[in-house]
Design a protein around this motif. Structure first.
Motif, PDB file in Angstrom:
ATOM      1  N   SER A  35      10.876  -7.993  -2.451  1.00 40.70           N
ATOM      2  CA  SER A  35      10.156  -7.253  -3.497  1.00 40.70           C
ATOM      3  C   SER A  35       8.999  -8.115  -4.012  1.00 40.70           C
ATOM      4  N   GLU A  36       8.191  -8.581  -3.064  1.00 42.49           N
ATOM      5  CA  GLU A  36       7.098  -9.497  -3.411  1.00 42.49           C
ATOM      6  C   GLU A  36       5.979  -8.843  -4.219  1.00 42.49           C
ATOM      7  N   SER A  37       5.861  -7.527  -4.132  1.00 37.97           N
ATOM      8  CA  SER A  37       4.726  -6.863  -4.812  1.00 37.97           C
ATOM      9  C   SER A  37       5.171  -5.545  -5.438  1.00 37.97           C
ATOM     10  N   GLY A  38       4.317  -5.030  -6.338  1.00 35.54           N
ATOM     11  CA  GLY A  38       4.595  -3.726  -6.945  1.00 35.54           C
ATOM     12  C   GLY A  38       4.643  -2.647  -5.877  1.00 35.54           C
ATOM     13  N   TRP A  39       3.777  -2.794  -4.878  1.00 33.88           N
ATOM     14  CA  TRP A  39       3.755  -1.808  -3.787  1.00 33.88           C
ATOM     15  C   TRP A  39       5.089  -1.797  -3.045  1.00 33.88           C
ATOM     16  N   ARG A  40       5.599  -2.999  -2.755  1.00 34.79           N
ATOM     17  CA  ARG A  40       6.853  -3.107  -1.994  1.00 34.79           C
ATOM     18  C   ARG A  40       8.014  -2.485  -2.778  1.00 34.79           C
ATOM     19  N   ALA A  41       8.039  -2.763  -4.095  1.00 38.40           N
ATOM     20  CA  ALA A  41       9.113  -2.212  -4.934  1.00 38.40           C
ATOM     21  C   ALA A  41       9.045  -0.684  -4.917  1.00 38.40           C
ATOM     22  N   LEU A 112       8.257   0.375   9.465  1.00 40.24           N
ATOM     23  CA  LEU A 112       7.597   0.867   8.252  1.00 40.24           C
ATOM     24  C   LEU A 112       6.525  -0.108   7.794  1.00 40.24           C
ATOM     25  N   ASP A 113       5.363   0.335   7.560  1.00 41.70           N
ATOM     26  CA  ASP A 113       4.200  -0.292   6.923  1.00 41.70           C
ATOM     27  C   ASP A 113       3.615  -1.523   7.612  1.00 41.70           C
ATOM     28  N   ARG A 114       4.312  -2.128   8.556  1.00 43.04           N
ATOM     29  CA  ARG A 114       3.750  -3.265   9.299  1.00 43.04           C
ATOM     30  C   ARG A 114       4.051  -3.110  10.782  1.00 43.04           C
ATOM     31  N   THR A 115       3.210  -3.717  11.597  1.00 41.01           N
ATOM     32  CA  THR A 115       3.412  -3.625  13.040  1.00 41.01           C
ATOM     33  C   THR A 115       4.053  -4.908  13.573  1.00 41.01           C
ATOM     34  N   SER A 163       1.508  -8.768   9.883  1.00 38.23           N
ATOM     35  CA  SER A 163       0.421  -7.962  10.464  1.00 38.23           C
ATOM     36  C   SER A 163      -0.645  -7.591   9.425  1.00 38.23           C
ATOM     37  N   PRO A 164      -0.289  -7.285   8.152  1.00 42.48           N
ATOM     38  CA  PRO A 164      -1.388  -6.983   7.219  1.00 42.48           C
ATOM     39  C   PRO A 164      -2.281  -8.194   6.944  1.00 42.48           C
ATOM     40  N   ALA A 165      -1.691  -9.397   6.916  1.00 42.98           N
ATOM     41  CA  ALA A 165      -2.531 -10.585   6.680  1.00 42.98           C
ATOM     42  C   ALA A 165      -3.485 -10.790   7.863  1.00 42.98           C
ATOM     43  N   ASP A 167      -4.478  -8.503  10.172  1.00 40.70           N
ATOM     44  CA  ASP A 167      -5.422  -7.397  10.411  1.00 40.70           C
ATOM     45  C   ASP A 167      -6.396  -7.165   9.256  1.00 40.70           C
ATOM     46  N   ARG A 168      -5.935  -7.360   8.029  1.00 45.13           N
ATOM     47  CA  ARG A 168      -6.857  -7.168   6.890  1.00 45.13           C
ATOM     48  C   ARG A 168      -7.940  -8.239   6.907  1.00 45.13           C
ATOM     49  N   LYS A 169      -7.600  -9.423   7.380  1.00 43.52           N
ATOM     50  CA  LYS A 169      -8.595 -10.497   7.512  1.00 43.52           C
ATOM     51  C   LYS A 169      -9.618 -10.100   8.592  1.00 43.52           C
ATOM     52  N   ASP A 191       0.652 -15.277  -0.249  1.00 43.25           N
ATOM     53  CA  ASP A 191       1.970 -14.705   0.061  1.00 43.25           C
ATOM     54  C   ASP A 191       2.232 -13.329  -0.547  1.00 43.25           C
ATOM     55  N   PHE A 192       1.196 -12.593  -0.863  1.00 47.38           N
ATOM     56  CA  PHE A 192       1.320 -11.236  -1.414  1.00 47.38           C
ATOM     57  C   PHE A 192       1.921 -11.214  -2.818  1.00 47.38           C
ATOM     58  N   THR A 193       2.032 -12.386  -3.483  1.00 51.91           N
ATOM     59  CA  THR A 193       2.639 -12.367  -4.823  1.00 51.91           C
ATOM     60  C   THR A 193       1.613 -12.681  -5.910  1.00 51.91           C
ATOM     61  N   ALA A 219      -8.755  -9.937  -2.024  1.00 51.36           N
ATOM     62  CA  ALA A 219      -7.316 -10.217  -1.967  1.00 51.36           C
ATOM     63  C   ALA A 219      -6.651  -9.180  -1.068  1.00 51.36           C
ATOM     64  N   HIS A 220      -5.755  -9.648  -0.211  1.00 53.70           N
ATOM     65  CA  HIS A 220      -5.096  -8.732   0.728  1.00 53.70           C
ATOM     66  C   HIS A 220      -4.119  -7.778   0.038  1.00 53.70           C
ATOM     67  N   ASN A 221      -3.812  -8.016  -1.243  1.00 55.33           N
ATOM     68  CA  ASN A 221      -3.107  -6.975  -1.998  1.00 55.33           C
ATOM     69  C   ASN A 221      -3.447  -7.078  -3.490  1.00 55.33           C
ATOM     70  N   ASP A 222      -3.137  -6.006  -4.204  1.00 53.64           N
ATOM     71  CA  ASP A 222      -3.484  -5.924  -5.629  1.00 53.64           C
ATOM     72  C   ASP A 222      -2.726  -6.952  -6.466  1.00 53.64           C
ATOM     73  N   ILE A 248      -6.360  -4.469  -1.982  1.00 56.06           N
ATOM     74  CA  ILE A 248      -5.737  -3.366  -1.220  1.00 56.06           C
ATOM     75  C   ILE A 248      -4.375  -3.028  -1.825  1.00 56.06           C
ATOM     76  N   ASP A 249      -4.026  -1.757  -1.838  1.00 60.42           N
ATOM     77  CA  ASP A 249      -2.722  -1.187  -2.240  1.00 60.42           C
ATOM     78  C   ASP A 249      -2.877   0.022  -3.169  1.00 60.42           C
ATOM     79  N   ALA A 250      -3.733  -0.158  -4.237  1.00 61.34           N
ATOM     80  CA  ALA A 250      -3.864   0.898  -5.257  1.00 61.34           C
ATOM     81  C   ALA A 250      -2.583   1.087  -6.061  1.00 61.34           C
ATOM     82  N   GLU A 268      -6.366   2.293  -1.000  1.00 61.72           N
ATOM     83  CA  GLU A 268      -5.009   2.820  -1.218  1.00 61.72           C
ATOM     84  C   GLU A 268      -4.119   2.737   0.023  1.00 61.72           C
ATOM     85  N   LEU A 269      -2.888   2.315  -0.228  1.00 59.08           N
ATOM     86  CA  LEU A 269      -1.851   2.325   0.804  1.00 59.08           C
ATOM     87  C   LEU A 269      -0.679   3.109   0.213  1.00 59.08           C
ATOM     88  N   THR A 270      -0.295   4.204   0.858  1.00 63.19           N
ATOM     89  CA  THR A 270       0.806   4.976   0.269  1.00 63.19           C
ATOM     90  C   THR A 270       2.131   4.215   0.396  1.00 63.19           C
TER      91      THR A 270
HETATM   92  O1  AHR Z   1       2.745  -4.332   4.396  1.00 67.65           O
HETATM   93  C1  AHR Z   1       2.128  -3.842   3.270  1.00 67.65           C
HETATM   94  C2  AHR Z   1       1.843  -4.953   2.296  1.00 67.65           C
HETATM   95  O2  AHR Z   1       3.013  -5.650   1.994  1.00 67.65           O
HETATM   96  C3  AHR Z   1       1.309  -4.505   0.955  1.00 67.65           C
HETATM   97  O3  AHR Z   1      -0.059  -4.377   0.924  1.00 67.65           O
HETATM   98  C4  AHR Z   1       1.740  -5.642   0.097  1.00 67.65           C
HETATM   99  O4  AHR Z   1       1.637  -5.404  -1.287  1.00 67.65           O
HETATM  100  C5  AHR Z   1       3.115  -5.799   0.593  1.00 67.65           C
HETATM  101  O5  AHR Z   1       3.772  -6.846   0.166  1.00 67.65           O
END
Ligand code: AHR
Length: 320
Positions: A35-41, A112-115, A163-165, A167-169, A191-193, A219-222, A248-250, A268-270
């Motif tokens: 649960s490193e980020s609000g998006w993940r939670a 889910l969400d990463r490759t 993969s997001p680190a 590819d987003r780079k 570290d997305f935190t 920043a690779h995430n919000d 990124i994230d919204a 935005e990332l749903t």
């Molecule tokens: O894989 C998606 C990413 O992982 C989100 O952008 C980030 O907030 C999460 O930790």
């Protein structure tokens, strides 16, 4: 090759269970990163909600950011004989063996969400955004916004090896390619935190004349952006003005920062990856029809012009 056992055991159930509120016989394991980020939670909350709505028995395992814990969880799901597995992979490599074990047990795995860097036949499908495109959208926004003026950029990367680190780079750098006015002067993982985002931004500010040499933060995430905004304020600068902030994230918090003029843009990332994943699984288990290998979610750019407080209110309660 198809995931025959899961299909055989679940087809009868699926015919009468999926889409019906009363059924509860499908068992799905979900290996979540942490649960490193609000998006993940929010993704965790929504996955649980989506499972409940469909009568799926979801076995949830939080890996605390460790790949070894995810591998253990997958092996445990296989031993329990679940009908399918959802995997949000913390890093991109090192999955071949355990995915092969799931395949041998005829249990379909949905990413889910990463490759992952693994042969495509080892998983049923991946529900993700176009992660390179996300970085590209953020980069293009910055290119247009600085409009040819010289701009030193600092970058907060996501988890190393994820993969997001990666590819987003890549996508961001592609947007900046050939733009001599824009230069990435520092780039490090946060570290997305939120905590690490703040910590690393403090070191960037110190190294760049208290921040005077920095024109923009990517920043690779919000969450990392929100931590960095705090660091910028503590350094006596105005985030969103002295240093532009794009991420990124919204998540709702970034819209609050945008409304206060302290963040400029987000992609935005749903967090609802589970909805499309369960739909694809339902069709597969019912008809044996394999989904496309990639189910792509949208990447929409929001700026301060998009009524951030209105979006904040809309977002609140949507799993966040
Ligand atoms: O894989 C998606 C990413 O992982 C989100 O952008 C980030 O907030 C999460 O930790």
């Amino acid at each position: 090759m198809k995931f025959v056992k899961a299909l055989a055991s679940a087809t009868i159930l699926a015919a009468c269970t999926f889409g019906s509120a009363s059924a509860a016989d499908l068992v799905v394991g979900f290996s979540q990163i942490g649960s490193e980020s609000g998006w993940r939670a929010a993704e965790t909350t929504l996955t649980k909600q989506q499972a409940e709505q469909r009568g799926i028995d979801l076995k949830f395992a939080d890996a605390q950011q460790k790949q070894e814990n995810q591998i253990k969880a997958i092996r445990s799901f296989i031993a329990q004989g679940v009908n399918a597995i959802l995997l949000a992979p913390v890093v991109a490599t090192g999955w071949d063996e355990v995915l092969q074990e799931a395949k041998d047990a005829e249990i379909p795995v949905i990413l889910l969400d990463r490759t992952v860097d693994a042969p495509k036949e080892l998983y049923l499908t991946a529900v993700t955004s176009d992660l390179v495109h996300e970085g590209n959208v953020a980069g293009k926004w910055l290119v247009d916004t600085v409009a040819g003026k010289p701009c030193n950029v600092v970058e907060l990367q996501g988890t190393t090896g994820s993969s997001p680190a990666i590819d987003r780079k890549k996508g961001f750098e592609a947007a900046l390619a050939g733009k001599d006015n824009l230069k990435i002067v520092r780039s490090q993982t946060g570290d997305f935190t939120r905590t690490k985002g703040k910590e690393v931004m403090e070191s960037f500010l110190k190294a760049e004349d208290g921040g005077k040499n920095i024109c923009a933060l990517y920043a690779h995430n919000d969450d990392m952006a929100v931590g960095a905004i705090q660091a910028i304020k503590e350094a006596g600068l105005k985030p969103g003005k002295d240093i532009l902030v794009v991420s990124i994230d919204a998540v709702p918090d970034i819209f609050q920062a945008m409304a206060a003029g302290e963040a400029n843009a987000t992609v935005e990332l749903t967090p609802n990856m589970a909805g499309p994943a369960f739909d694809a699984l339902a069709t597969y288990l019912k008809d044996g029809k394999e989904p496309e290998k990639w189910i792509q979610t949208e990447s929409k750019l929001y700026t301060q012009a998009d009524e951030p407080m209105k979006v904040y209110e809309e977002k609140k309660g949507l799993g966040y």
